[in-house]
Design a protein around this motif. Structure first.
Motif, mmCIF file in Angstrom:
data_model
loop_
_atom_site.group_PDB
_atom_site.id
_atom_site.type_symbol
_atom_site.label_atom_id
_atom_site.label_comp_id
_atom_site.label_asym_id
_atom_site.label_seq_id
_atom_site.Cartn_x
_atom_site.Cartn_y
_atom_site.Cartn_z
ATOM 1 N N SER A 21 0.826 -1.212 0.000
ATOM 2 C CA SER A 21 0.000 0.000 0.000
ATOM 3 C C SER A 21 0.857 1.257 0.000
ATOM 4 N N ILE A 22 1.868 1.286 0.843
ATOM 5 C CA ILE A 22 2.754 2.445 0.904
ATOM 6 C C ILE A 22 3.528 2.598 -0.404
ATOM 7 N N ALA A 23 3.995 1.490 -0.972
ATOM 8 C CA ALA A 23 4.715 1.546 -2.241
ATOM 9 C C ALA A 23 3.809 2.029 -3.364
ATOM 10 N N LEU A 24 2.564 1.583 -3.381
ATOM 11 C CA LEU A 24 1.616 1.999 -4.419
ATOM 12 C C LEU A 24 1.320 3.495 -4.319
ATOM 13 N N ILE A 25 1.126 3.988 -3.115
ATOM 14 C CA ILE A 25 0.889 5.422 -2.924
ATOM 15 C C ILE A 25 2.096 6.229 -3.397
ATOM 16 N N THR A 26 3.281 5.769 -3.066
ATOM 17 C CA THR A 26 4.499 6.465 -3.461
ATOM 18 C C THR A 26 4.666 6.505 -4.974
ATOM 19 N N VAL A 27 4.433 5.378 -5.633
ATOM 20 C CA VAL A 27 4.602 5.313 -7.086
ATOM 21 C C VAL A 27 3.569 6.186 -7.792
ATOM 22 N N VAL A 28 2.354 6.197 -7.303
ATOM 23 C CA VAL A 28 1.319 7.039 -7.922
ATOM 24 C C VAL A 28 1.663 8.514 -7.762
ATOM 25 N N LEU A 29 2.184 8.901 -6.608
ATOM 26 C CA LEU A 29 2.550 10.293 -6.392
ATOM 27 C C LEU A 29 3.773 10.718 -7.200
ATOM 28 N N LEU A 30 4.632 9.769 -7.564
ATOM 29 C CA LEU A 30 5.810 10.081 -8.364
ATOM 30 C C LEU A 30 5.483 10.314 -9.837
ATOM 31 N N GLN A 31 4.343 9.835 -10.298
ATOM 32 C CA GLN A 31 3.989 9.989 -11.704
ATOM 33 C C GLN A 31 3.657 11.441 -12.008
ATOM 34 N N SER A 32 4.060 11.860 -13.196
ATOM 35 C CA SER A 32 3.781 13.236 -13.598
ATOM 36 C C SER A 32 2.395 13.319 -14.207
ATOM 37 N N GLY A 33 1.755 14.489 -14.034
ATOM 38 C CA GLY A 33 0.432 14.704 -14.593
ATOM 39 C C GLY A 33 0.506 14.840 -16.110
ATOM 40 N N LYS A 34 -0.479 14.322 -16.809
ATOM 41 C CA LYS A 34 -0.487 14.389 -18.273
ATOM 42 C C LYS A 34 -0.953 15.740 -18.781
ATOM 43 N N SER A 35 -1.875 16.379 -18.093
ATOM 44 C CA SER A 35 -2.361 17.692 -18.505
ATOM 45 C C SER A 35 -2.920 18.399 -17.281
#
Length: 75
Positions: free
Chosen positions: A13-27
């Protein structure tokens, strides 16, 4: 066994939250949300480099999260 599954679920869960927050927004903005969703749906934007790796890691972690969540409820 239940404690081990719970610990794994928390780590994933913590890893998933971290990876999602690291992704850049598309627009950005409301207009980007409307048009950007259509572009991503039809595959006009392809992920490359770090975004591709983060996208694949997100998929793996999300599948693992759901499998662990189901396993915790069955034990």
């Amino acid at each position: 066994m239940h404690e081990l599954l719970m610990i794994l679920l928390i780590i994933v869960s913590i890893a998933l939250i971290t990876v999602v927050l690291l992704q850049s927004g598309k627009s950005a903005g409301l207009s980007g949300a409307i048009s950007g969703g259509a572009e991503q749906l039809f595959g006009k934007q392809k992920a490359r480099g770090v975004d591709l790796v983060l996208h694949r890691v997100t998929i793996v972690l999300s599948v693992l999260f759901f499998v662990l969540a189901i396993a915790v409820t069955k034990v």
